[in-house]
Scaffold this active site. Structure first.
Site, PDB file in Angstrom:
ATOM      1  N   THR A   1       0.853  -1.284   0.072  1.00 34.51           N
ATOM      2  CA  THR A   1      -0.021  -0.006   0.103  1.00 34.51           C
ATOM      3  C   THR A   1       0.961   1.198  -0.030  1.00 34.51           C
ATOM      4  O   THR A   1       2.099   1.253   0.506  1.00 34.51           O
ATOM      5  CB  THR A   1      -0.788   0.062   1.266  1.00 34.51           C
ATOM      6  OG1 THR A   1       0.074   0.218   2.417  1.00 34.51           O
ATOM      7  CG2 THR A   1      -1.776  -1.194   1.352  1.00 34.51           C
TER       8      THR A   1
ATOM      9  N   PHE B   1      -3.634  -8.694   8.071  1.00 36.21           N
ATOM     10  CA  PHE B   1      -4.381  -9.168   6.778  1.00 36.21           C
ATOM     11  C   PHE B   1      -5.349  -7.937   6.056  1.00 36.21           C
ATOM     12  O   PHE B   1      -5.964  -8.028   5.201  1.00 36.21           O
ATOM     13  CB  PHE B   1      -4.867 -10.397   6.865  1.00 36.21           C
ATOM     14  CG  PHE B   1      -3.935 -11.669   6.609  1.00 36.21           C
ATOM     15  CD1 PHE B   1      -2.981 -11.857   7.672  1.00 36.21           C
ATOM     16  CD2 PHE B   1      -4.098 -12.328   5.349  1.00 36.21           C
ATOM     17  CE1 PHE B   1      -2.127 -12.799   7.400  1.00 36.21           C
ATOM     18  CE2 PHE B   1      -3.260 -13.461   5.327  1.00 36.21           C
ATOM     19  CZ  PHE B   1      -2.299 -13.856   6.047  1.00 36.21           C
TER      20      PHE B   1
ATOM     21  N   GLU C   1      -8.651 -26.847  29.910  1.00 31.29           N
ATOM     22  CA  GLU C   1      -7.370 -27.127  30.916  1.00 31.29           C
ATOM     23  C   GLU C   1      -7.249 -26.275  31.964  1.00 31.29           C
ATOM     24  O   GLU C   1      -6.386 -26.169  32.471  1.00 31.29           O
ATOM     25  CB  GLU C   1      -6.111 -27.393  29.930  1.00 31.29           C
ATOM     26  CG  GLU C   1      -5.135 -28.304  30.336  1.00 31.29           C
ATOM     27  CD  GLU C   1      -5.607 -29.736  30.693  1.00 31.29           C
ATOM     28  OE1 GLU C   1      -6.610 -30.290  29.916  1.00 31.29           O
ATOM     29  OE2 GLU C   1      -4.854 -30.184  31.471  1.00 31.29           O
TER      30      GLU C   1
END
Lengths: 389, 253
Positions: free
Chosen positions: A274, A342, A367
């Protein structure tokens, strides 16, 4: 900026790992700490890394969309010996220590934590038997896993149990030399926790279901007395003891996700342009990558310490809880940041990062939730301060 | 059953971006990831498959190079080789080690170990020489089956399908023979974790070229190593006539 450019352009993870490991090597470590892997560990890591990149990562999206259990991959992993690392040598296993298990699991989790969980969760079902089983119980049940690619599961008897492990309602009744009780669901061969104030643990097998947790049975089962681990009432102790060995692997899997996020984000940021340059050259993006890298390195150190303590017989609840809660935070933040790097593409399921965000969330929960971990850590801090005062 | 010698070379990993040293004397190797030459992995895999089919009795993996070459021998052992031989060549000698030297070393070892087959990768990905198999066969005066994409072993001979420019050529060779493995010969296996552990107990013998009576003094001098020229941009031409004119101009036609 130029240095950052050089770091960004050593494209492969391998290169990046080499940076962190190529420190001064001394054969005699006068400083008690050692941050280097030995040769066998490097070989294990290389096999797992290759397997993750060549076998797991390419099919991860497919299994995710199809919502199928990755039988093929689990079988392949079994042929490499990746599933049954902790099984004792006398049953034919490798009897690998927690550290090596974690080393391999981190690499597999890089590929996909859904699949790495499928491969390694068998270990969770195995752990009470490894911890508390007699030699005969171990040989009988664990030996089967080495001979064929079978799976184990660690099942709880009711859907309501979670953090409140002791609040279980299922009762086991003794009927002659059997215990009978109602159960909810299980597959292949399961280790059961039947909670009661007396707290027996059972081994039970040979029920199969076709899909993950899709339906439940409600009926009574009878289990022979010789299948009880340790004895009546020992269940809570066994369950908690298992956690000290099973929390570092969870932390390392979260680190695997974070590393994957870092790799994907870096790769993309060097391709996407960009304002005339790859977005990695914009400081905002570069700093996101830096934060991810900082998180990955420190999460890795945390699980390594917790695993090392477990292997050296040091009580590691404190380190394991720190590692797990920290790595979970790192994984979630890195995944969210990766999607951010992204941009619009990150939100799209055609790119790999949105899956990482979904996968990372479980590490805050299972857990032992992050909140439970913080309870463990805070209690430890307060107790140690009290004992000194 | 045949005794098999497999040559494995430690090279810079294929995924690494190669960088030339600033003094143009060579390529940067310090701190760079190395692994087994991919074609040599295919060679070892073929040997292990022969052993599994009970057509081979023992597999010996050989590597010539500095101490780190033992890593690739270990990988070969983890894939299924029975024992390893490390021919220690280091420093300046290693920089100028050429296929002519390696082929003499392999030939001597093949004779000492009384092997029936020598399998190597067709070429190494660092020098791309594609000479070692051919030279080794010449030194031993054995038949050679190079660029093998399929190997079938009979009792005293092998049938090999070779990939050549024109297509596929099938030849029969009597044992003993030298084979060079091409890409499509097989898909190398992963070293399984139990095998990695077992490999630590397998022996690796250490020898020097002098022990084998091979002279590794340099036959070449490296003048310079440079990057390939940067790719020039293309030119868009209006029509075929302009293209032909430009080609003639450039002396290409």
């Amino acid at each position: 900026m130029a240095f950052l450019k050089t770091v960004c352009t050593t494209s492969t993870t391998l290169g990046r790992r080499a940076l962190s490991v190529s420190c001064v090597r001394s054969t005699t470590h006068q400083n008690g700490y050692n941050f280097e892997l030995n040769d066998t560990q490097k070989e294990y890591q290389a096999v797992a890394r290759k397997f993750a990149r060549e076998e797991i990562a390419p099919v991860a999206a497919h299994y995710d969309k199809a919502n199928e259990f990755p039988h093929e991959i689990v079988k392949k992993a079994w042929t490499l010996g990746l599933n049954n690392l902790s099984i004792p040598k006398h049953c034919g296993g490798l009897e690998e220590k927690v550290f090596n298990f974690c080393l391999i699991l981190e690499e597999l989790s890089w590929g996909c934590t859904g699949i790495s969980n499928a491969i390694s969760s068998s270990g969770l079902g195995q752990s009470p038997v490894i911890l508390a089983g007699t030699k005969e119980q171990q040989k009988k049940y664990l030996g089967r896993l080495v001979e064929e690619p079978l799976l184990t599961a660690y099942c709880v008897t009711e859907p309501g149990t979670g953090s409140d492990v002791n609040g279980v309602k299922t009762r086991a009744k003794k009927k002659g030399s059997f215990f009978g009780f109602s159960i909810f669901l299980f597959f292949d061969f399961s280790i059961f926790r039947c909670f009661n104030f007396n707290f027996p643990i059972f081994i039970l097998f040979n029920f199969t279901i076709s899909k993950y947790f899709d339906f439940s049975y409600n009926f009574s089962i009878f289990i022979p007395k010789e299948n009880v681990l340790l004895g009546e009432g020992a269940g809570f102790k066994i369950a908690m003891g298992a956690f000290d060995k099973t929390r570092p692997p969870v932390a390392c899997a979260a680190t695997g996700i974070a590393q994957r996020c870092l790799d994907e984000a870096t790769k993309y940021s060097l391709e996407r342009k960009t304002f005339g340059v790859p977005i990695a050259h914009h400081q905002a993006i570069a700093f996101i990558l830096a934060d991810m890298a900082i998180g990955v390195e420190t999460a890795r150190l945390a699980w390594m310490k917790a695993a090392w303590e477990a292997d050296n017989g040091i009580r590691n609840s404190y380190s394991a809880s720190i590692a797990k809660s920290y790595a979970a935070d790192v994984a979630n933040k890195s995944a969210s940041d990766a999607v951010q790097v992204f941009g619009g593409a990150g939100f799209n399921s055609e790119y790999p990062v949105e899956k990482l965000m979904r996968d990372a969330k479980i590490y805050h929960i299972y857990e032992g939730t992050t909140q439970i971990q913080k309870l463990v850590v805070s209690r430890s801090v307060i107790d140690s301060t009290k004992s000194v005062a | 059953m045949a005794r098999v010698l497999v040559g494995v070379k430690r090279v810079i990993d294929y995924a690494v971006k190669i960088r030339v040293k600033p003094d143009k004397s060579g390529v940067v190797t310090d701190g760079v990831k190395h692994s087994m030459n991919p074609f040599d992995e295919i060679a070892i895999e073929e040997a292990v498959r022969l052993k599994e089919k009970k057509l081979a009795s023992e597999i010996i993996a050989v590597s010539c190079g500095p101490t780190q070459s033992q890593e690739v021998i270990r990988t070969a052992l983890a894939m299924g080789a029975d024992k390893g031989i490390h021919v220690e060549v280091s420093g300046k000698d290693y920089e100028t080690l050429q296929p002519i030297h390696v082929s003499k070393i392999l030939a001597k070892i093949a004779q000492n170990e009384k092997v029936d087959m020598v399998i190597v990768g067709k070429q190494a990905i660092d020098d791309d020489s594609n000479q070692t198999a051919q030279m080794t066969a010449a030194v031993l005066d054995w038949p050679q089956a190079t660029f093998a994409s399929k190997v079938e072993k009979g009792d005293k001979e092998i049938t090999v399908t070779r990939e050549v420019d024109g297509g596929l050529e099938t030849i029969k060779c009597k044992l003993p023979v030298v084979i060079s493995a091409d890409l499509r010969l097989n898909e190398p296996r992963y070293a399984t974790l139990p095998n990695i552990m077992k490999a630590k107990k397998k022996p690796i013998a250490k020898v020097t070229p002098k022990d084998l009576g091979v002279d590794v003094s340099p036959r070449i001098t490296v003048v310079s190593v440079e990057d390939p020229p940067v790719r020039e941009p293309g030119v868009i031409l209006p029509d075929v006539d302009a293209l032909v004119a430009k080609l003639k101009e450039g002396g290409h036609v």
